[in-house]
Design a protein around this motif. Structure first.
Motif, PDB file in Angstrom:
ATOM      1  N   UNK A 158       0.843  -1.201   0.000  1.00  0.00           N
ATOM      2  CA  UNK A 158       0.000   0.000   0.000  1.00  0.00           C
ATOM      3  C   UNK A 158       0.876   1.248   0.000  1.00  0.00           C
ATOM      4  N   UNK A 159       0.291   2.349  -0.468  1.00  0.00           N
ATOM      5  CA  UNK A 159       0.982   3.638  -0.463  1.00  0.00           C
ATOM      6  C   UNK A 159      -0.033   4.731  -0.144  1.00  0.00           C
ATOM      7  N   UNK A 160       0.380   5.691   0.685  1.00  0.00           N
ATOM      8  CA  UNK A 160      -0.459   6.850   0.969  1.00  0.00           C
ATOM      9  C   UNK A 160      -0.241   7.916  -0.091  1.00  0.00           C
ATOM     10  N   UNK A 161      -1.270   8.677  -0.322  1.00  0.00           N
ATOM     11  CA  UNK A 161      -1.205   9.804  -1.252  1.00  0.00           C
ATOM     12  C   UNK A 161      -0.142  10.793  -0.766  1.00  0.00           C
ATOM     13  N   UNK A 162       0.687  11.266  -1.678  1.00  0.00           N
ATOM     14  CA  UNK A 162       1.802  12.151  -1.334  1.00  0.00           C
ATOM     15  C   UNK A 162       1.340  13.440  -0.652  1.00  0.00           C
ATOM     16  N   UNK A 163       0.177  13.964  -1.022  1.00  0.00           N
ATOM     17  CA  UNK A 163      -0.280  15.239  -0.449  1.00  0.00           C
ATOM     18  C   UNK A 163      -0.653  15.132   1.027  1.00  0.00           C
ATOM     19  N   UNK A 164      -0.727  13.928   1.571  1.00  0.00           N
ATOM     20  CA  UNK A 164      -0.984  13.763   3.004  1.00  0.00           C
ATOM     21  C   UNK A 164       0.127  14.407   3.833  1.00  0.00           C
ATOM     22  N   UNK A 165       1.338  14.452   3.309  1.00  0.00           N
ATOM     23  CA  UNK A 165       2.474  15.020   4.051  1.00  0.00           C
ATOM     24  C   UNK A 165       2.220  16.461   4.482  1.00  0.00           C
ATOM     25  N   UNK A 166       1.525  17.230   3.653  1.00  0.00           N
ATOM     26  CA  UNK A 166       1.259  18.633   3.979  1.00  0.00           C
ATOM     27  C   UNK A 166       0.186  18.801   5.055  1.00  0.00           C
ATOM     28  N   UNK A 167      -0.606  17.767   5.299  1.00  0.00           N
ATOM     29  CA  UNK A 167      -1.736  17.880   6.235  1.00  0.00           C
ATOM     30  C   UNK A 167      -1.600  17.027   7.489  1.00  0.00           C
ATOM     31  N   UNK A 168      -0.635  16.122   7.537  1.00  0.00           N
ATOM     32  CA  UNK A 168      -0.591  15.186   8.662  1.00  0.00           C
ATOM     33  C   UNK A 168      -0.381  15.899   9.999  1.00  0.00           C
TER      34      UNK A 168
END
Length: 175
Positions: free
Chosen positions: A82-92
């Protein structure tokens, strides 16, 4: 065997948690995916396990407890395929800001059929899984052995939807 890694000089707020057996070759790409999302990770190496499957609930509970014992307030649960969407980094950071809560954030699960294609019609458009879990209220061991939600190990989990995707690569074509 459980291994915990915390990035040097960091106090772990969010630790990635995962286990592997048959898919150990996918772990380096998993670690690259969660690098900007976490302060480290906790891994359960199940490659020496006996039988075709081991108790998934025990593995998950051990991972979550190890993350909590390492000082993490949150766990980001992921499988090697599995992989998380890259844009999650800005909101985590915003998602994990509350320290004393029972939130379990859900992600839209996207079953990948090619590098650029997944279905969103019918049931495919409604699949969600809780994978960003608050550890503030401890960890419990639910009854059962397989296919329980990660959130079932979080006491009084309050599910909160996010707009982010979790990509499941198992069905993707080899090319």
């Amino acid at each position: 065997m459980i291994t915990t890694f915390v990035k040097p000089g960091r106090t772990p707020r969010v630790l990635g948690v995962f286990s592997f057996r048959y898919d150990a070759h996918l772990v380096p790409a998993l670690l690259a995916n969660i690098n900007l999302l976490t302060d480290g990770w906790v891994a359960y190496d199940d490659s020496a396990g006996e039988g075709l499957f081991s108790n998934e609930v025990r593995r998950r509970t051990a991972l979550l407890q190890a993350a909590r014992d390492a000082g993490a307030r949150w766990a980001l649960a992921i499988d090697p395929d599995e992989r998380f969407e890259a844009s999650l980094a800005a909101e985590i950071g915003r998602l994990t800001e509350p320290d004393n809560c029972s939130h379990a954030y859900t992600f839209a699960v996207r079953e990948m059929y090619s590098p650029h294609h997944y279905r969103v019609d019918g049931m495919w458009g409604h699949k969600r899984q809780a994978r960003l879990l608050s550890l503030a209220n401890g960890v419990t061991t639910p009854a059962g052995e397989l296919h329980l939600s990660w959130a079932s190990s979080i006491p009084d989990a309050q599910l909160r939807d996010t707009h982010f995707n979790l990509y499941h690569l198992k069905m993707i074509t080899p090319d």
